[in-house]
Design a protein around this motif. Structure first.
Motif, PDB file in Angstrom:
ATOM      1  N   PHE A 236     130.763 -68.469  30.925  1.00 30.51           N
ATOM      2  CA  PHE A 236     129.610 -69.725  31.231  1.00 30.51           C
ATOM      3  C   PHE A 236     130.734 -70.700  31.123  1.00 30.51           C
ATOM      4  O   PHE A 236     130.873 -71.113  29.891  1.00 30.51           O
ATOM      5  N   SER A 237     131.122 -71.060  32.396  1.00 31.59           N
ATOM      6  CA  SER A 237     131.281 -72.561  31.848  1.00 31.59           C
ATOM      7  C   SER A 237     131.186 -74.035  32.042  1.00 31.59           C
ATOM      8  O   SER A 237     129.984 -73.870  33.596  1.00 31.59           O
ATOM      9  N   THR A 238     130.979 -74.828  31.187  1.00 26.72           N
ATOM     10  CA  THR A 238     130.936 -75.585  31.080  1.00 26.72           C
ATOM     11  C   THR A 238     132.027 -77.244  31.501  1.00 26.72           C
ATOM     12  O   THR A 238     131.496 -78.395  31.236  1.00 26.72           O
ATOM     13  N   LEU A 239     133.426 -76.389  32.520  1.00 29.00           N
ATOM     14  CA  LEU A 239     134.074 -77.278  32.341  1.00 29.00           C
ATOM     15  C   LEU A 239     134.035 -78.664  33.562  1.00 29.00           C
ATOM     16  O   LEU A 239     133.251 -77.992  33.910  1.00 29.00           O
ATOM     17  N   VAL A 240     134.572 -79.940  33.213  1.00 28.02           N
ATOM     18  CA  VAL A 240     134.384 -80.547  34.592  1.00 28.02           C
ATOM     19  C   VAL A 240     135.658 -81.668  35.030  1.00 28.02           C
ATOM     20  O   VAL A 240     136.434 -80.665  34.301  1.00 28.02           O
ATOM     21  N   GLY A 241     134.886 -81.927  36.296  1.00 26.20           N
ATOM     22  CA  GLY A 241     136.580 -82.743  36.418  1.00 26.20           C
ATOM     23  C   GLY A 241     138.152 -81.021  36.954  1.00 26.20           C
ATOM     24  O   GLY A 241     137.653 -80.621  37.483  1.00 26.20           O
ATOM     25  N   ASP A 242     138.694 -82.055  36.816  1.00 26.16           N
ATOM     26  CA  ASP A 242     140.014 -81.235  37.470  1.00 26.16           C
ATOM     27  C   ASP A 242     140.296 -79.991  37.023  1.00 26.16           C
ATOM     28  O   ASP A 242     140.976 -78.567  36.687  1.00 26.16           O
ATOM     29  N   SER A 243     139.593 -79.976  35.484  1.00 24.91           N
ATOM     30  CA  SER A 243     139.985 -78.404  35.218  1.00 24.91           C
ATOM     31  C   SER A 243     139.492 -77.533  35.491  1.00 24.91           C
ATOM     32  O   SER A 243     139.919 -76.509  35.744  1.00 24.91           O
ATOM     33  N   ILE A 244     137.739 -78.001  36.351  1.00 24.65           N
ATOM     34  CA  ILE A 244     137.293 -76.677  36.784  1.00 24.65           C
ATOM     35  C   ILE A 244     138.273 -75.822  37.586  1.00 24.65           C
ATOM     36  O   ILE A 244     138.319 -74.799  37.457  1.00 24.65           O
ATOM     37  N   VAL A 245     139.263 -76.901  38.718  1.00 27.14           N
ATOM     38  CA  VAL A 245     140.157 -76.371  39.776  1.00 27.14           C
ATOM     39  C   VAL A 245     140.753 -75.264  38.986  1.00 27.14           C
ATOM     40  O   VAL A 245     141.427 -74.183  39.318  1.00 27.14           O
ATOM     41  N   ALA A 246     141.243 -75.566  37.738  1.00 25.83           N
ATOM     42  CA  ALA A 246     143.168 -75.512  37.163  1.00 25.83           C
ATOM     43  C   ALA A 246     142.290 -73.984  36.687  1.00 25.83           C
ATOM     44  O   ALA A 246     143.109 -73.614  36.793  1.00 25.83           O
ATOM     45  N   PHE A 247     141.466 -74.141  36.343  1.00 25.80           N
ATOM     46  CA  PHE A 247     140.500 -73.186  35.262  1.00 25.80           C
ATOM     47  C   PHE A 247     140.699 -71.312  36.561  1.00 25.80           C
ATOM     48  O   PHE A 247     140.840 -70.223  36.135  1.00 25.80           O
ATOM     49  N   TYR A 248     139.392 -71.831  37.383  1.00 24.23           N
ATOM     50  CA  TYR A 248     139.405 -71.171  38.259  1.00 24.23           C
ATOM     51  C   TYR A 248     140.468 -70.395  38.716  1.00 24.23           C
ATOM     52  O   TYR A 248     140.720 -69.634  39.367  1.00 24.23           O
ATOM     53  N   LYS A 249     141.663 -71.370  38.999  1.00 25.96           N
ATOM     54  CA  LYS A 249     143.162 -71.060  39.930  1.00 25.96           C
ATOM     55  C   LYS A 249     143.371 -69.564  38.282  1.00 25.96           C
ATOM     56  O   LYS A 249     143.829 -68.786  39.074  1.00 25.96           O
ATOM     57  N   GLN A 250     144.115 -70.365  37.945  1.00 23.66           N
ATOM     58  CA  GLN A 250     144.569 -69.915  36.589  1.00 23.66           C
ATOM     59  C   GLN A 250     143.927 -68.537  36.061  1.00 23.66           C
ATOM     60  O   GLN A 250     144.585 -67.352  36.401  1.00 23.66           O
ATOM     61  N   PHE A 251     142.276 -68.261  36.205  1.00 21.42           N
ATOM     62  CA  PHE A 251     141.468 -67.358  36.489  1.00 21.42           C
ATOM     63  C   PHE A 251     141.851 -65.965  36.841  1.00 21.42           C
ATOM     64  O   PHE A 251     141.956 -65.228  35.907  1.00 21.42           O
TER      65      PHE A 251
END
Lengths: 437, 291, 398
Positions: A236-251
């Motif tokens: 369950f992700s509540t990341l915001v901003g640039d973090s979202i993009v980085a997290f999905y990609k690295q995941f």
């Protein structure tokens, strides 16, 4: 020698004086001009979104959506024949500048209402200003709730509208009960997760871990490592901003697929899926009240007009949609009750309804939040969302959900609250509609 | 537990690789010309957008690396000829001027590309991960690529500086500028070429960092600050300073982040660096100026 | 001002007698005060312009503190906002705690909202002293000064200055910013501290003006004293200054602490006046902005930081408003970037310095040349008077 020095000192002082008058006087000169130019046959509406600085990237799109709505309203003849005149201010992503600009808009430009703010930080910084000088603010962002101010109308979602149906849906349809929570480190994720944890408990699901990354963080190897370690079967992700993009990609790069461990989130919109490359988001779930794929005639024409005005590559998302329809809500309210602040606050805006792109929405009379639709979208390969579930009716906003805060509520129709709000600001500084029950 | 710790060490290596790539250009410019380029982060951003553009036109990252190098090197040339060449003798003021360059770059890129982040894909070759252990997380290929690229960049730079005639001149200039000038070396040209080379490396950094996130307008600043820390810790007296500083910072941050959390990791690393400069005032591989 | 920071030697004489307050400053001050005092548009009305004036003055003191270390001593700190920010946060926390004790927050409790968000039920013990206003003000001034002292000892004693110092201070500001955002239960995090009853209106504006004047006079006294001469010599050539027997590191630490103290005071007033403190006020961007105001106004001048601050911030406020030029509102920052480059390239002495140069060109050269000449003159005279038993021409020995 000495003579020269004295003369040059005098000359220097003259120059310095000139500089100070120029530097200090210029803003005041313009401020006066602005003040003078305010009479006219238009209705002034302030637009207060950062166009420069760190938050500008998102806020510019809200700014655009509001301008689009104003253009449309004016093209259709304005409000009772009067045109809307947008007064644009750029608060530069700085919270104190938000407050100053708000003050300028209310006192100097004498705007009827202000459409603006994106972050909670900026809203909190301008609220005291709006309350003291009795302005009207319409705020389009989803936020952590637990607030209700006489002078603010919240057209974004509050957690109960996005979460209450989401968690049971995950348990029932995805059959997953082991949740790992990751969020950016500030109030919205913390409050959302508090509610999420209560929901997990209600449906007997397990909380496998909770972690907060600094805002703007883009290095998620450690977090992904921890998620793998915890044995969670969804995130369950509540990341915001640039973090979202980085997290999905690295995941995805770390070998997790959306089938094995889906990411469920109330934040990720079309804007982020476009930025990360749709294949990185495909298969993950988002709960929101609006997606660009919502199948209503209003939405089709909204998307079409937005793209026509700002470029075919642009995408629309929920916050922009809120910014768009709140402009219409305001226009209708002004048409109904006139431009006086108290008339707008007590008659015009409460209960106002509009056929928004997401479906008919309505401002709640009691708590100034907005009845919105709930939807769950599954990201597709093209960056858009397949809407896999839609609520049967629009959901009532509840700033203090009953299962966490049974003793609190907000009610602007309550007589004792109204009596308190009728007092002048100097006597009663509490402008919120909060009450204990 | 041990699996996680092992992965964490590998991740630290990957982070160190990114740090080397991001810091190399800055360190080389600082080491030779004595200028800290505050717009370094924005140079990286321009590189990232170049990669995004190449991506959009159907190219892949291996094509965007040389293109980004050339584009940002040319940008470096413009900045050097237009601004920095006049103020080499005022190093503190180059900080301000290049800060202004950074702002202008951000606004210009926002004007050209709009506010939406641009996606950059990995080439298919690098899409995937090494399965070290049976279950995820696996070690992504891109991390391996970052480490390899970092080594390549250092090797090429080493070759240029220590095995070519141009490198000999560069080292002469950094040892004793006025003497080099007396010997007929065109120091201004050396400075210019080094600035272009360093800027080009920033472009490469942008091109290979963008795929792990996205090309966004404000992506630069955090990378430039990390690069400064690498320089402060590693020193620029020797090419070894860059990988040493990067390795220490990368590993320390990831391991501390694993043990505590990310911010405590960064905080402790900063405090460690401040203490380290008590011991190594010019960095671990610092160049002791003659005073 | 006879603090003898130099090792050994007899107590040096005061060689140049400068007026504590120069005549032009008196004229200017009288003009500004009368402008503010007599105009109902500025004082008394609750216009945002009054708010801006107070805020700009706090910023200008902050810029002056940067001017002291950069313009007069040659230390470029890109983390001066650390001291400003800590001062501001101390005062803001104190005011917020007191305010919530008297008025329940929106969430209906008597502790600040950000503490409640984060699950605290009472004010943590280490924050209790902040409830007392004098203690809070004292801490707001003392902690930054102490921090500057520690930082100064670490860096300056090891001959770390120039670009290295700039980069380390930049990192310092970045770390503090992240720290504030991370420890939101105590600092308000990303949202900062807001919604407390700040001091507004005329009385506190006069306090700010008074403090401004005190800071200006203090800075003038410092820069025109013997210490100031040594500081300038360190700026111009620290190696020679060291060879002449001055303990350069100690001078640097001293002026760094004074500057941090001044910045902290500006931050404290700022928090009390504006009523909003955010992590950005302690971050690297704000630090660099302060340097830019100083550079634009004119470094190594005392009035320069004020002019720079009012000019740049005033322009920013006007340019970022659609009422001025609507197409500009999105891209006005372009001109700010260009301004920085232009200042560095063409007017390195800043506005004040350049006007000074221009006025004096026919006489004795540019401002910096005059400064150098005067300093050299002072040194020469000092050398003439120094021989043992020598007397000051025409006057009794002091």
């Amino acid at each position: 020698m000495r003579k020269v020095r004295r003369r040059s000192f005098l000359q220097g002082s003259g120059a310095a004086l000139g500089g100070l008058v120029l530097g200090g006087g210029a803003p005041f000169y313009f401020a006066r001009n602005i003040a003078k130019a305010q009479e006219g046959d238009t209705i002034k509406v302030g637009i207060l979104h950062s166009l420069s600085g760190t938050i500008a990237i998102i806020e510019t799109s809200l700014h655009n959506a509001e301008l689009l709505a104003i253009e449309e309203i004016n093209a259709a003849g304005g409000i009772n024949g009067k045109m809307i005149e947008p007064v644009i201010e750029d608060p530069q992503s700085l919270v104190q500048v938000f407050a100053e600009k708000a003050k300028k808009l209310i006192l100097n430009d004498k705007v009827t209402a202000v459409l603006g703010c994106y972050t909670s930080a900026s809203r909190q910084s301008v609220l005291p200003v709006f309350e003291e000088y009795n302005g009207v603010l319409l705020y389009p962002t989803l936020y952590e709730a637990q607030e209700c101010s006489k002078n603010c109308f919240y057209t974004g979602a509050v957690p109960n509208q996005q979460l209450d149906d989401f968690e049971p849906w995950i348990v029932a349809n995805l059959d997953r009960k082991k949740c790992y929570m990751i969020g950016s480190n500030y109030i919205y994720p913390k409050e959302t997760n508090r509610e999420w944890k209560a929901l997990l408990e209600k449906s007997g699901a397990e909380n496998m871990g909770e972690e907060y990354a600094p805002l703007g963080h883009t290095e998620f190897s450690t977090v992904i490592n921890n998620i793998a370690n915890s044995g969670a079967d969804y995130v369950f992700s509540t990341l915001v901003g640039d973090s979202i993009v980085a997290f999905y990609k690295q995941f995805k790069q770390s070998g997790f697929t959306a089938e094995d461990v889906p990411i469920c989130t109330p934040i990720t919109t079309e804007q982020e899926t476009a930025a990360m490359g749709a294949e990185n988001a495909a298969g993950h779930y988002t709960s929101f009240n609006y997606f660009q794929t919502v199948d209503t005639p209003e939405n089709k024409s909204f998307v079409e007009r937005y793209k026509a005005k700002y470029g075919a590559n642009e995408v629309t998302n929920a916050v922009m949609e809120a910014a768009y329809f709140q402009t219409y809500l305001l226009a209708q309210a002004i048409a109904k009750s006139g431009t006086e602040a108290d008339a707008l606050i007590f008659e015009g805006l409460p209960g106002q309804e509009f056929n928004a792109p997401q479906g008919p929405v309505k401002i709640d009379e009691k708590n100034h939040h907005t009845w919105l639709w709930a939807r769950i979208g599954k990201a597709r390969e093209d960056g858009q969302f397949d809407i896999v579930w839609t609520s049967k009716e629009r959901i009532r906003p509840d700033p203090w959900v009953d299962y966490l805060y049974p003793n609190k509520d907000c009610d602007f129709t309550n007589q004792s609250v109204l009596d308190r709000l009728k007092k002048p600001w100097s006597e009663e500084k509490n402008r919120s509609g909060t009450m204990d029950i | 537990m041990w699996q996680q710790l092992f992965m964490q060490c590998l991740n630290g290596l990957g982070v160190a690789g990114i740090l080397v790539i991001a810091a190399a250009g800055l360190a080389i410019i600082f080491g030779v010309a004595g200028v800290i380029n505050m717009a370094h982060g924005q140079f990286i951003m321009v590189g990232a957008y170049t990669a995004a553009l190449v991506d959009e036109l159907g190219g892949n990252m291996f094509m965007s690396i040389p293109i980004a190098f050339v584009v940002v090197a040319l940008l470096g040339l413009i900045v050097e000829r237009g601004v920095i060449q006049w103020i080499y003798d005022r190093p503190l003021e180059t900080l301000l001027a290049t800060w202004g360059v950074g702002i202008i770059l951000e606004v210009t890129m926002k004007f050209i590309f709009g506010t939406l982040g641009r996606k950059v894909d990995w080439p298919d070759l690098l899409d995937g991960s090494i399965r070290i252990f049976a279950r995820p997380p696996h070690f992504p290929y891109y991390r391996v690529f970052h480490v390899v690229l970092a080594i390549v960049i250092l090797a090429v730079t080493f070759y240029i500086l220590y095995r070519t005639r141009f490198g000999l001149k560069v080292r002469t200039v950094r040892r004793n500028r006025s003497m080099a000038s007396c010997l007929g070396i065109d120091t201004a040209k050396i400075d210019m070429l080094i600035f272009m080379y360093g800027s080009g490396l920033a472009g490469i950094a942008g091109a290979v960092i963008a795929p792990i996130k996205a090309a966004t307008i404000d992506m630069g600043f955090s990378y430039s600050v990390n690069s400064y820390m690498v320089i402060v810790l590693g020193g620029v007296g020797n090419l070894l300073g860059i990988p040493t500083g990067s390795f220490l910072i990368g590993e320390a941050e990831t391991l501390l982040a694993f043990r505590y959390n990310t911010v405590i990791g960064q905080l402790l690393v900063f405090i460690a660096i401040v203490i380290a400069i008590r011991v190594f005032p010019r960095g671990i591989f610092g160049y002791q100026e003659r005073r | 001002m006879t603090i003898n920071l130099a090792g050994g030697g007899s107590t040096p004489r005061k060689v140049r007698r400068a007026r504590l307050i120069p005549i032009w400053a008196l004229i200017l001050g009288a003009f500004v005060l009368s402008l503010i005092g007599t105009s109902p548009h500025y004082i008394g009305s609750d216009s945002y312009v009054v708010g801006l004036i107070g805020k700009f003055l706090c910023f200008a003191i902050f810029a002056l503190s940067i001017d002291l270390i950069w313009g007069f001593t040659g230390i470029l700190s890109l983390g001066q906002a650390v001291y400003f920010g800590i001062g501001a946060y101390m005062v803001a926390l104190s005011m917020k705690l007191n305010y919530t004790l008297e008025n329940a927050t929106r969430y209906g409790s008597n502790i600040p909202d950000f503490m409640e968000w984060n699950g605290l039920t009472e004010v943590p013990a280490f924050m209790a002293p902040l409830l007392s206003t004098p203690v809070a003000v004292a801490l707001a001034l003392a902690i930054p000064t102490l921090l500057a002292f520690i930082f100064g000892v670490i860096t300056f004693k090891r001959h770390i200055y120039g670009v290295y110092c700039a980069v380390i201070t930049l990192a310092e500001a970045l770390i503090l910013e992240r720290f504030i955002v991370e420890y939101q239960a105590y600092t308000g995090g990303f949202n900062g501290i807001t919604d407390y009853s700040n001091l507004r209106g005329a009385p506190f504006l006069w306090v700010i003006i008074a403090v401004t004047v005190v800071c200006l006079i203090g800075a003038r006294a410092l820069t025109h004293s013997r210490i100031g001469t040594v500081l300038k010599s360190i700026r111009d050539n620290d190696v020679r200054a060291e060879f002449m027997g001055y303990n350069v590191a100690n001078y640097r630490i001293f002026v760094f602490c004074v500057s941090a103290f001044m910045a902290a005071g500006a931050g404290a007033m700022y928090a009390a006046w504006v009523g909003i403190v955010s992590f950005l006020d302690a971050g690297p961007m704000f630090s660099v902005e302060g340097v830019i105001w100083t550079a634009v106004g004119g470094r190594a001048t005392l009035i320069g930081p004020f002019i720079g601050t009012f000019l740049v911030r005033g322009l920013e406020f006007v340019l970022s408003s659609s009422a001025w030029l609507s197409w500009l509102s999105e891209y006005w920052q372009f001109f700010m970037g260009a301004l920085f480059i232009a200042v560095v390239l063409w007017i390195p002495d800043g506005i004040v310095g350049t006007i000074g140069n221009w006025l004096r060109k026919r006489g004795t050269g540019t401002l910096s040349q005059i400064r150098d000449d005067q300093d050299r003159l002072a040194h020469d005279r000092q050398r003439d008077w120094d021989p043992a038993g020598g007397t000051k021409p025409g006057k009794d020995p002091v």
